[in-house]
Every structure is written in C-alpha cells, then in structure tokens.
Scaffold this active site. Sequence first.
Site, PDB file in Angstrom:
ATOM      1  N   ASP A  62     101.384 -25.111 -57.671  1.00 60.05           N
ATOM      2  CA  ASP A  62     102.681 -24.633 -58.152  1.00 60.05           C
ATOM      3  C   ASP A  62     102.978 -23.281 -57.521  1.00 60.05           C
ATOM      4  OD1 ASP A  62     100.836 -23.160 -59.623  1.00 60.05           O
ATOM      5  OD2 ASP A  62     101.936 -23.301 -61.508  1.00 60.05           O
ATOM      6  N   TYR A  64     103.731 -19.324 -56.688  1.00 56.86           N
ATOM      7  CA  TYR A  64     103.219 -18.055 -57.199  1.00 56.86           C
ATOM      8  C   TYR A  64     104.110 -17.605 -58.358  1.00 56.86           C
ATOM      9  CZ  TYR A  64     100.546 -17.616 -52.807  1.00 56.86           C
ATOM     10  OH  TYR A  64      99.689 -17.811 -51.754  1.00 56.86           O
ATOM     11  N   PHE A  75     101.749 -21.683 -50.669  1.00 56.75           N
ATOM     12  CA  PHE A  75     100.843 -20.630 -50.184  1.00 56.75           C
ATOM     13  C   PHE A  75     101.568 -19.456 -49.527  1.00 56.75           C
ATOM     14  CE2 PHE A  75      98.095 -24.413 -50.301  1.00 56.75           C
ATOM     15  CZ  PHE A  75      97.089 -23.941 -51.124  1.00 56.75           C
ATOM     16  N   HIS A 187      89.378 -25.183 -52.396  1.00 54.57           N
ATOM     17  CA  HIS A 187      90.574 -24.341 -52.375  1.00 54.57           C
ATOM     18  C   HIS A 187      90.249 -22.984 -51.742  1.00 54.57           C
ATOM     19  CE1 HIS A 187      94.032 -22.102 -54.023  1.00 54.57           C
ATOM     20  NE2 HIS A 187      94.611 -23.288 -54.138  1.00 54.57           N
TER      21      HIS A 187
END
Length: 230
Positions: A62, A64, A75, A187
């Site tokens: 989702d 930031y 990202f 991640h």
Amino acid sequence: MTTTDWNPLLRGEFEKPYWRDLQAFVSDERSKHTVYPPHDQVFAALHLTALANVEVVILGQDPYHGPNQAHGLAFSVSDGVRVPPSLKNIHKELHSDLGVPIPLHGNLEAWARRGVLLLNTSLTVRAGQAGSHSGKGWEEFTDQVIDVVAGRDKPVVFILWGNHARKKRERIVDASSAQHVVLESPHPSPFSANNGFFGSRPFSRANAALEAFGRDPIEWALSDAASGTT
C-alpha cells in the site's frame, strides 16, 4: 481514472458493486481524514506505464502513509521527500547489482516511463495508518490489473518482494498464456533485507530475462534530478 490503453480491459470493474463501495469508502475517508496519495495521483502507475509498454512489474502493498510521500507509484516518493528505508535498500541493491550510482532522491517516475509498472495492491491509505485501506476493494481491482498483464501473449518480468507480493505468484501463473519470469525475494524493508533481498540481483536478472525474450533491457540508473530520464 482517465482513458488509457488499460481502460478497455478494466472498464468492466467500474460497474461492479465492489467498485462503487470502494469509491464511497475512499470518498468518506477523504472527507474525514487525510488520505494519500492525492486524488489525482491514485492511478499514476497506470497513467505513466501504458499496458503496451509494460516490460517489468514490481508489486508493492500500500502507499506510504507519511506526509507528501506517496504519489501513486509503489516504493517511490515525491520529489524532495526523504528516501524511506525500504527504498534506500532498493537503491543499495541496485548499486551492488549493476554498479550504478545511488541517486539523491526517491522518485522512480523514470522507471515507470521506461516500462516498469510500479503497482501497489492497495492504491490509497489513511495518513499515519499503514494498511488502513487494505481489504476494502482495491485488491480486487489490482488483481485484475495483474490478470490483464499476465494474460497477454507478451512475456514480462514480475518482481515480487516480500510475502504479500509473493502470494500473487499463483495468480500470475494461473492467468498466464506466456512464459513470464517471476523473481521473488524477501522484502527490502530493514527488517528483512538481510534475509535474502540483498544479493538477490533483481535488476540484472530482470534484464537478462528481457534480453532472452529478444527485447531491450531496462535502463535502471536514475539521475540525481528526480524528474530526469537518465
């Protein structure tokens, strides 16, 4: 969502009950809270990367949830915003993998314009509350985006970082009529990057796959100017 080459393949979603409920939920959230990204940037990933141009898909979770960070690309952060820890680690791996300089910013629009679809599975979030808009309907829409890409004859590279993204592997394979390449790793978060993200070489591996498809590699280097193309 303005008309793009995605529109004919996604238009049917806009008539489904979940979409009406989702839009009502987001509208109510915006009336009561700060929601990121701004309304006009929610679909930035689809606007900046036309379906016909998709070479690589990078899946995020989702947006930031800090001030001025999210601008519709997984990202990535807006110009002038401090680079978040996960993105710092992406930059470090990019440098280690390809030897390119680490940029002074976190804006990944250049990647999007070069054919990298930076797709979050949820496209909005309440300020300060990670995951607050998950499970409200966005995943149904973005699953359809994944199906559209995976269902084409054109093979692409899917980069899945972290357990949330890796759960989409089966969906990609099931929807696929092409020999897509799926690259998986932990991640890039500081909590997991040392468990296999660092050293996974996703950028060179993606380019090797594209060249095996007979296509040009992605230029992953980012300029020091956030909006630059080189």
